[in-house]
Design a protein around this motif. Sequence first.
Motif, PDB file in Angstrom:
ATOM      1  N   THR A  36      13.933   0.748  -9.377  1.00 35.07           N
ATOM      2  CA  THR A  36      14.069  -0.701  -9.596  1.00 35.07           C
ATOM      3  C   THR A  36      14.003  -1.462  -8.289  1.00 35.07           C
ATOM      4  N   ALA A  37      14.654  -0.928  -7.260  1.00 39.40           N
ATOM      5  CA  ALA A  37      14.633  -1.590  -5.954  1.00 39.40           C
ATOM      6  C   ALA A  37      13.210  -1.669  -5.409  1.00 39.40           C
TER       7      ALA A  37
ATOM      8  N   MET B 296       0.817  -1.202   0.000  1.00 42.14           N
ATOM      9  CA  MET B 296       0.000   0.000   0.000  1.00 42.14           C
ATOM     10  C   MET B 296       0.857   1.261   0.000  1.00 42.14           C
ATOM     11  N   ALA B 297       1.945   1.252   0.765  1.00 47.94           N
ATOM     12  CA  ALA B 297       2.829   2.423   0.819  1.00 47.94           C
ATOM     13  C   ALA B 297       3.469   2.676  -0.543  1.00 47.94           C
ATOM     14  N   ILE B 298       3.933   1.609  -1.203  1.00 47.96           N
ATOM     15  CA  ILE B 298       4.552   1.772  -2.523  1.00 47.96           C
ATOM     16  C   ILE B 298       3.521   2.274  -3.522  1.00 47.96           C
ATOM     17  N   SER B 299       2.300   1.750  -3.428  1.00 44.22           N
ATOM     18  CA  SER B 299       1.236   2.193  -4.332  1.00 44.22           C
ATOM     19  C   SER B 299       0.911   3.669  -4.123  1.00 44.22           C
ATOM     20  N   LYS B 300       0.874   4.101  -2.860  1.00 42.37           N
ATOM     21  CA  LYS B 300       0.532   5.497  -2.553  1.00 42.37           C
ATOM     22  C   LYS B 300       1.552   6.474  -3.138  1.00 42.37           C
ATOM     23  N   TYR B 301       2.816   6.067  -3.107  1.00 48.68           N
ATOM     24  CA  TYR B 301       3.879   6.963  -3.583  1.00 48.68           C
ATOM     25  C   TYR B 301       4.478   6.484  -4.900  1.00 48.68           C
TER      26      TYR B 301
ATOM     27  N   GLU C  40       4.105   7.299  -7.999  1.00 51.41           N
ATOM     28  CA  GLU C  40       4.565   8.283  -8.981  1.00 51.41           C
ATOM     29  C   GLU C  40       5.944   8.817  -8.613  1.00 51.41           C
ATOM     30  N   GLU C  41       6.133   9.154  -7.356  1.00 53.50           N
ATOM     31  CA  GLU C  41       7.434   9.652  -6.916  1.00 53.50           C
ATOM     32  C   GLU C  41       8.507   8.569  -7.041  1.00 53.50           C
ATOM     33  N   LEU C  42       8.147   7.347  -6.646  1.00 53.35           N
ATOM     34  CA  LEU C  42       9.118   6.247  -6.673  1.00 53.35           C
ATOM     35  C   LEU C  42       9.522   5.885  -8.099  1.00 53.35           C
ATOM     36  N   ARG C  43       8.583   6.012  -9.020  1.00 49.50           N
ATOM     37  CA  ARG C  43       8.869   5.656 -10.415  1.00 49.50           C
ATOM     38  C   ARG C  43       9.984   6.525 -10.991  1.00 49.50           C
ATOM     39  N   HIS C  44      10.076   7.740 -10.503  1.00 47.22           N
ATOM     40  CA  HIS C  44      11.072   8.677 -11.046  1.00 47.22           C
ATOM     41  C   HIS C  44      12.292   8.816 -10.131  1.00 47.22           C
ATOM     42  N   SER C  45      12.370   7.977  -9.107  1.00 40.27           N
ATOM     43  CA  SER C  45      13.509   8.065  -8.199  1.00 40.27           C
ATOM     44  C   SER C  45      14.640   7.171  -8.679  1.00 40.27           C
ATOM     45  N   SER C  46      15.810   7.362  -8.092  1.00 38.91           N
ATOM     46  CA  SER C  46      16.966   6.531  -8.453  1.00 38.91           C
ATOM     47  C   SER C  46      16.827   5.105  -7.921  1.00 38.91           C
ATOM     48  N   CYS C  47      15.849   4.900  -7.024  1.00 36.03           N
ATOM     49  CA  CYS C  47      15.643   3.576  -6.414  1.00 36.03           C
ATOM     50  C   CYS C  47      14.429   2.863  -6.998  1.00 36.03           C
TER      51      CYS C  47
ATOM     52  N   ALA D  90      10.480  -1.664  -7.147  1.00 34.49           N
ATOM     53  CA  ALA D  90       9.724  -2.609  -7.972  1.00 34.49           C
ATOM     54  C   ALA D  90       9.941  -4.039  -7.488  1.00 34.49           C
ATOM     55  N   VAL D  91      11.172  -4.346  -7.114  1.00 38.98           N
ATOM     56  CA  VAL D  91      11.482  -5.684  -6.579  1.00 38.98           C
ATOM     57  C   VAL D  91      10.784  -5.894  -5.237  1.00 38.98           C
ATOM     58  N   ILE D  92      10.827  -4.871  -4.379  1.00 36.79           N
ATOM     59  CA  ILE D  92      10.165  -4.961  -3.069  1.00 36.79           C
ATOM     60  C   ILE D  92       8.659  -5.168  -3.254  1.00 36.79           C
ATOM     61  N   GLN D  93       8.087  -4.464  -4.204  1.00 34.80           N
ATOM     62  CA  GLN D  93       6.658  -4.602  -4.479  1.00 34.80           C
ATOM     63  C   GLN D  93       6.321  -6.019  -4.935  1.00 34.80           C
ATOM     64  N   ARG D  94       7.135  -6.548  -5.842  1.00 32.85           N
ATOM     65  CA  ARG D  94       6.907  -7.912  -6.331  1.00 32.85           C
ATOM     66  C   ARG D  94       7.007  -8.919  -5.198  1.00 32.85           C
ATOM     67  N   ASP D  95       8.052  -8.797  -4.382  1.00 33.50           N
ATOM     68  CA  ASP D  95       8.264  -9.760  -3.301  1.00 33.50           C
ATOM     69  C   ASP D  95       7.209  -9.629  -2.204  1.00 33.50           C
ATOM     70  N   SER D  96       6.749  -8.421  -1.957  1.00 40.92           N
ATOM     71  CA  SER D  96       5.694  -8.228  -0.954  1.00 40.92           C
ATOM     72  C   SER D  96       4.379  -8.837  -1.421  1.00 40.92           C
ATOM     73  N   THR D  97       4.090  -8.708  -2.701  1.00 43.99           N
ATOM     74  CA  THR D  97       2.891  -9.334  -3.259  1.00 43.99           C
ATOM     75  C   THR D  97       2.942 -10.847  -3.067  1.00 43.99           C
ATOM     76  N   ALA D  98       4.084 -11.426  -3.387  1.00 45.13           N
ATOM     77  CA  ALA D  98       4.255 -12.873  -3.212  1.00 45.13           C
ATOM     78  C   ALA D  98       4.127 -13.262  -1.749  1.00 45.13           C
ATOM     79  N   ALA D  99       4.671 -12.443  -0.843  1.00 43.69           N
ATOM     80  CA  ALA D  99       4.624 -12.754   0.587  1.00 43.69           C
ATOM     81  C   ALA D  99       3.188 -12.776   1.108  1.00 43.69           C
ATOM     82  N   VAL D 100       2.371 -11.806   0.675  1.00 41.65           N
ATOM     83  CA  VAL D 100       0.965 -11.777   1.093  1.00 41.65           C
ATOM     84  C   VAL D 100       0.240 -13.029   0.615  1.00 41.65           C
ATOM     85  N   ILE D 101       0.421 -13.358  -0.665  1.00 38.55           N
ATOM     86  CA  ILE D 101      -0.259 -14.518  -1.247  1.00 38.55           C
ATOM     87  C   ILE D 101       0.154 -15.803  -0.538  1.00 38.55           C
ATOM     88  N   LEU D 102       1.448 -15.962  -0.284  1.00 40.89           N
ATOM     89  CA  LEU D 102       1.930 -17.179   0.365  1.00 40.89           C
ATOM     90  C   LEU D 102       1.447 -17.271   1.813  1.00 40.89           C
TER      91      LEU D 102
END
Length: 219
Positions: free
Chosen positions: A40-41, A24-29, A31-38, A43-55
Amino acid sequence: MPRELLDRIFVELNLAHESSGVLMAISKYSEELRHSSCSTAFAVIQRDSTAAVILSVSKLFEFEKQQRRNPNFGIRSCIAALRRQERLQVSNSSMIPALESFLVHKSRIKEQEKLDSTRIVECLLDYFEETCPHPKGETTPENDRNLVAVYALRDKRVAHGDLESIEAHPKTDFEGIQSLLAYAATFYRVVRWGLYGFTPDELEVKADAYGPEKSRTYK
């Protein structure tokens, strides 16, 4: 019903809730995160968090067929906890009014009806046996569909690189995940706290209590 199993359910509940808070935090921000230097990082955290919730949600509701194939299956499962009953009783008589109130609210007993410890345990276990979300269940259609959707995501996207489309499977969202987590949390509170120890002000957990924005990671 071993206390250790119930405590593992609690750990899995918290893992799912905190992971949903990250999402939820990544989703809220986003737009800002998409244009930050981080970007890609994150995006990986978002992917892994999604998997963690499902599992985590999958583990909370592992069902009987899986447990028959492997007796160690479901070590964090509400269904497994119900199947591994020991002689249960209400350990503290001060819990009885709250447990009776819960059963009245769930239309399991009549208002003002008084039960002894043994009968309270029987009524509680009957309620959870009948209402626990199950991929082939019919008692709680909404949560059953949410669980089928979670299993489809786990089996075809998280655990395996299945090319089959999941369009034919039921869908779920944050609200569906919250509903499943709230059910598991209610089960934990009633059985772990209500029978073994102390009870909070409310035994039943509402879905909004497991909103991602209420997790520690979101704050």
